[in-house]
Design an enzyme around this catalytic site. Structure first.
Site, PDB file in Angstrom:
ATOM      1  N   LYS A  13     -13.263-110.720   7.531  1.00 28.09           N
ATOM      2  CA  LYS A  13     -13.752-109.454   8.098  1.00 28.09           C
ATOM      3  C   LYS A  13     -14.316-108.550   6.994  1.00 28.09           C
ATOM      4  O   LYS A  13     -15.411-108.028   7.112  1.00 28.09           O
ATOM      5  CB  LYS A  13     -12.621-108.714   8.842  1.00 28.09           C
ATOM      6  CG  LYS A  13     -11.978-109.550   9.947  1.00 28.09           C
ATOM      7  CD  LYS A  13     -10.872-108.779  10.669  1.00 28.09           C
ATOM      8  CE  LYS A  13      -9.663-108.413   9.807  1.00 28.09           C
ATOM      9  NZ  LYS A  13      -8.894-109.581   9.331  1.00 28.09           N
ATOM     10  N   ARG A  88      -5.426-103.171  16.308  1.00 30.42           N
ATOM     11  CA  ARG A  88      -4.581-104.331  16.031  1.00 30.42           C
ATOM     12  C   ARG A  88      -3.502-104.518  17.089  1.00 30.42           C
ATOM     13  O   ARG A  88      -2.726-105.468  16.994  1.00 30.42           O
ATOM     14  CB  ARG A  88      -3.901-104.105  14.688  1.00 30.42           C
ATOM     15  CG  ARG A  88      -4.220-105.139  13.618  1.00 30.42           C
ATOM     16  CD  ARG A  88      -3.500-104.673  12.369  1.00 30.42           C
ATOM     17  NE  ARG A  88      -3.468-105.628  11.318  1.00 30.42           N
ATOM     18  CZ  ARG A  88      -4.333-105.700  10.320  1.00 30.42           C
ATOM     19  NH1 ARG A  88      -5.369-104.906  10.298  1.00 30.42           N
ATOM     20  NH2 ARG A  88      -4.159-106.585   9.357  1.00 30.42           N
ATOM     21  N   ARG A 127      -7.164-114.880  -2.692  1.00 30.01           N
ATOM     22  CA  ARG A 127      -8.004-113.669  -2.645  1.00 30.01           C
ATOM     23  C   ARG A 127      -7.735-112.745  -3.820  1.00 30.01           C
ATOM     24  O   ARG A 127      -6.599-112.506  -4.201  1.00 30.01           O
ATOM     25  CB  ARG A 127      -7.737-112.930  -1.337  1.00 30.01           C
ATOM     26  CG  ARG A 127      -8.294-111.505  -1.316  1.00 30.01           C
ATOM     27  CD  ARG A 127      -8.422-110.957   0.079  1.00 30.01           C
ATOM     28  NE  ARG A 127      -7.167-110.858   0.799  1.00 30.01           N
ATOM     29  CZ  ARG A 127      -7.090-110.513   2.091  1.00 30.01           C
ATOM     30  NH1 ARG A 127      -8.187-110.255   2.779  1.00 30.01           N
ATOM     31  NH2 ARG A 127      -5.923-110.442   2.679  1.00 30.01           N
ATOM     32  N   ARG A 160      -4.899-108.311  -7.383  1.00 28.72           N
ATOM     33  CA  ARG A 160      -4.494-109.015  -6.165  1.00 28.72           C
ATOM     34  C   ARG A 160      -3.628-108.079  -5.350  1.00 28.72           C
ATOM     35  O   ARG A 160      -2.926-107.237  -5.912  1.00 28.72           O
ATOM     36  CB  ARG A 160      -3.711-110.287  -6.521  1.00 28.72           C
ATOM     37  CG  ARG A 160      -4.611-111.355  -7.091  1.00 28.72           C
ATOM     38  CD  ARG A 160      -3.887-112.627  -7.464  1.00 28.72           C
ATOM     39  NE  ARG A 160      -4.758-113.448  -8.294  1.00 28.72           N
ATOM     40  CZ  ARG A 160      -5.506-114.464  -7.847  1.00 28.72           C
ATOM     41  NH1 ARG A 160      -5.445-114.823  -6.589  1.00 28.72           N
ATOM     42  NH2 ARG A 160      -6.306-115.121  -8.672  1.00 28.72           N
ATOM     43  N   ARG A 172       2.468-112.022   8.632  1.00 27.76           N
ATOM     44  CA  ARG A 172       1.218-111.390   9.067  1.00 27.76           C
ATOM     45  C   ARG A 172       0.522-112.221  10.143  1.00 27.76           C
ATOM     46  O   ARG A 172      -0.031-111.671  11.097  1.00 27.76           O
ATOM     47  CB  ARG A 172       0.305-111.155   7.863  1.00 27.76           C
ATOM     48  CG  ARG A 172       0.826-110.009   6.991  1.00 27.76           C
ATOM     49  CD  ARG A 172       0.276-110.035   5.581  1.00 27.76           C
ATOM     50  NE  ARG A 172      -1.156-109.871   5.532  1.00 27.76           N
ATOM     51  CZ  ARG A 172      -1.898-110.186   4.468  1.00 27.76           C
ATOM     52  NH1 ARG A 172      -1.316-110.676   3.376  1.00 27.76           N
ATOM     53  NH2 ARG A 172      -3.188-110.005   4.500  1.00 27.76           N
TER      54      ARG A 172
HETATM   55  P1  ADP Z   1     -10.088-110.295   5.906  1.00 29.45           P
HETATM   56  O1  ADP Z   1     -10.798-109.003   5.585  1.00 29.45           O
HETATM   57  O2  ADP Z   1     -10.426-110.796   7.282  1.00 29.45           O
HETATM   58  O3  ADP Z   1      -8.620-110.233   5.669  1.00 29.45           O
HETATM   59  P2  ADP Z   1     -11.522-111.314   3.542  1.00 29.45           P
HETATM   60  O4  ADP Z   1     -12.938-110.961   3.859  1.00 29.45           O
HETATM   61  O5  ADP Z   1     -10.824-110.496   2.545  1.00 29.45           O
HETATM   62  O6  ADP Z   1     -10.667-111.417   4.915  1.00 29.45           O
HETATM   63  O7  ADP Z   1     -11.499-112.858   3.093  1.00 29.45           O
HETATM   64  C1  ADP Z   1     -10.296-113.460   2.632  1.00 29.45           C
HETATM   65  C2  ADP Z   1     -10.595-114.353   1.420  1.00 29.45           C
HETATM   66  O8  ADP Z   1     -11.332-115.507   1.833  1.00 29.45           O
HETATM   67  C3  ADP Z   1     -11.438-113.679   0.341  1.00 29.45           C
HETATM   68  O9  ADP Z   1     -10.957-114.097  -0.929  1.00 29.45           O
HETATM   69  C4  ADP Z   1     -12.861-114.189   0.593  1.00 29.45           C
HETATM   70  O10 ADP Z   1     -13.574-114.304  -0.629  1.00 29.45           O
HETATM   71  C5  ADP Z   1     -12.624-115.542   1.224  1.00 29.45           C
HETATM   72  N1  ADP Z   1     -13.567-115.860   2.304  1.00 29.45           N
HETATM   73  C6  ADP Z   1     -14.113-115.000   3.207  1.00 29.45           C
HETATM   74  N2  ADP Z   1     -14.908-115.653   4.084  1.00 29.45           N
HETATM   75  C7  ADP Z   1     -14.864-116.978   3.741  1.00 29.45           C
HETATM   76  C8  ADP Z   1     -15.476-118.173   4.264  1.00 29.45           C
HETATM   77  N3  ADP Z   1     -16.291-118.129   5.324  1.00 29.45           N
HETATM   78  N4  ADP Z   1     -15.181-119.344   3.642  1.00 29.45           N
HETATM   79  C9  ADP Z   1     -14.346-119.384   2.584  1.00 29.45           C
HETATM   80  N5  ADP Z   1     -13.733-118.299   2.039  1.00 29.45           N
HETATM   81  C10 ADP Z   1     -13.987-117.099   2.605  1.00 29.45           C
HETATM   82  P1  ADP Z   2      -5.691-108.363   6.509  1.00 25.37           P
HETATM   83  O1  ADP Z   2      -7.055-108.259   7.100  1.00 25.37           O
HETATM   84  O2  ADP Z   2      -5.639-109.298   5.356  1.00 25.37           O
HETATM   85  O3  ADP Z   2      -4.610-108.591   7.507  1.00 25.37           O
HETATM   86  P2  ADP Z   2      -5.554-105.453   6.174  1.00 25.37           P
HETATM   87  O4  ADP Z   2      -6.063-104.944   4.898  1.00 25.37           O
HETATM   88  O5  ADP Z   2      -6.376-105.265   7.390  1.00 25.37           O
HETATM   89  O6  ADP Z   2      -5.237-106.988   5.904  1.00 25.37           O
HETATM   90  O7  ADP Z   2      -4.104-104.853   6.487  1.00 25.37           O
HETATM   91  C1  ADP Z   2      -3.077-104.867   5.524  1.00 25.37           C
HETATM   92  C2  ADP Z   2      -1.811-104.273   6.123  1.00 25.37           C
HETATM   93  O8  ADP Z   2      -2.038-102.897   6.460  1.00 25.37           O
HETATM   94  C3  ADP Z   2      -1.324-104.914   7.421  1.00 25.37           C
HETATM   95  O9  ADP Z   2      -0.521-106.056   7.195  1.00 25.37           O
HETATM   96  C4  ADP Z   2      -0.529-103.753   8.054  1.00 25.37           C
HETATM   97  O10 ADP Z   2       0.728-103.596   7.426  1.00 25.37           O
HETATM   98  C5  ADP Z   2      -1.377-102.549   7.670  1.00 25.37           C
HETATM   99  N1  ADP Z   2      -2.407-102.247   8.691  1.00 25.37           N
HETATM  100  C6  ADP Z   2      -3.765-102.283   8.516  1.00 25.37           C
HETATM  101  N2  ADP Z   2      -4.405-101.933   9.635  1.00 25.37           N
HETATM  102  C7  ADP Z   2      -3.443-101.684  10.570  1.00 25.37           C
HETATM  103  C8  ADP Z   2      -3.479-101.289  11.945  1.00 25.37           C
HETATM  104  N3  ADP Z   2      -4.633-101.098  12.607  1.00 25.37           N
HETATM  105  N4  ADP Z   2      -2.278-101.120  12.576  1.00 25.37           N
HETATM  106  C9  ADP Z   2      -1.108-101.303  11.945  1.00 25.37           C
HETATM  107  N5  ADP Z   2      -1.005-101.687  10.651  1.00 25.37           N
HETATM  108  C10 ADP Z   2      -2.172-101.876   9.956  1.00 25.37           C
END
Ligand code: ADP
Ligand code: ADP
Ligand code: ZN
Length: 215
Positions: A13, A88, A127, A160, A172
């Site tokens: 995302k 969420r 990541r 990280r 998660r």
């Molecule tokens: P989210 O915001 O949904 O949690 P991220 O955009 O941070 O996910 O992506 C998670 C990790 O996977 C990052 O380290 C990113 O570089 C990698 N990543 C994102 N999209 C892809 C993909 N299509 N294929 C492989 N790795 C990806």
């Molecule tokens: P990812 O896409 O990798 O799950 P986010 O950066 O979106 O990670 O979220 C990290 C953490 O922040 C979640 O595990 C949760 O604890 C909190 N969080 C983020 N967005 C929300 C939301 N809309 N509602 C509740 N908790 C949230």
């Protein structure tokens, strides 16, 4: 244009939101980024959220709803926004509908990024991001062009997330399936849910999104 990118942790995302910001001149609103900024600042809100986030649980609906509502009112959101990590839960989705109606706004697209759970664990544990500009990277899937040097800003320090470990990932993912996946039928019933294959390579996913949003 106002859109939601929906998908499990690690689905891509944030990565895709960065492309869409430039391509469509809209702003990424990541509740995760906002909460991490609050934690880093040591504010009361941050102190409240820190332990919950590190455990991989969700912070309270009321807290994130208020955060998003205030953020959407900022002038930089006028051309539209990408919600990343919000809503969420079903109560968050319902609150979003009311909030947008009150503000005279509407949702144009809700896009589900579909990725298998096994792939998500590898994505999350690999990541990292630039400490200076926040650009996202991955140990295997998104490596800087020059080793140790950020493509976007040339920075050489990286970080990280505290919650990006194999242990917390399990919680998660469980939270996603229990609390967030039930939002999908909510939007399906309104006829605004679309999906992309998030298992594809990063630039392939970008092309799928562009095709969908330009249509
Ligand atoms: P989210 O915001 O949904 O949690 P991220 O955009 O941070 O996910 O992506 C998670 C990790 O996977 C990052 O380290 C990113 O570089 C990698 N990543 C994102 N999209 C892809 C993909 N299509 N294929 C492989 N790795 C990806
Ligand atoms: P990812 O896409 O990798 O799950 P986010 O950066 O979106 O990670 O979220 C990290 C953490 O922040 C979640 O595990 C949760 O604890 C909190 N969080 C983020 N967005 C929300 C939301 N809309 N509602 C509740 N908790 C949230
Ligand atoms: Zn950088």
């Amino acid at each position: 244009m106002n859109i939601i990118l929906l998908g499990p942790p690690g689905a891509g995302k944030g990565t895709q939101a960065k492309f869409l910001e430039d391509r469509f001149r809209i702003i990424q609103l990541s509740t995760g980024d906002m909460l991490r900024a609050a934690v880093a600042s040591g504010s009361a809100l941050g102190q409240q959220a820190k332990a919950i986030m590190n455990a991989g649980k969700l912070v309270s609906d009321s807290l994130v709803i208020q955060m998003i509502s205030e953020r959407i009112d900022q002038p930089d959101c006028q051309n539209g926004f990408i919600l990343d990590g919000f809503p969420r839960t079903v109560p968050q989705a319902e609150a979003l509908d009311r909030m947008l109606a009150d503000k005279g706004l509407r949702l144009d697209h809700v896009i589900e990024m579909k990725v298998d759970d096994e792939a998500l664990v590898d994505r999350i544990t690999g990541r990292y991001s630039c400490a200076k500009c926040g650009a996202g990277y991955h140990d295997l899937f998104q490596i800087p062009k020059v080793a140790g040097c950020c493509d976007s800003c040339g920075g050489t320090a990286f970080k990280r997330r505290a919650d990006d470990n194999a242990e917390t990932v399990k919680t998660r993912l469980a939270q996603y399936h229990a609390q967030t996946a039930p939002i999908l039928p909510y939007y399906q019933d309104r006829g605004i849910l679309k999906a992309v294959d998030g298992m594809a390579a990063i630039d392939d996913v970008t092309r799928q999104l562009e095709a969908l949003l330009a249509a």
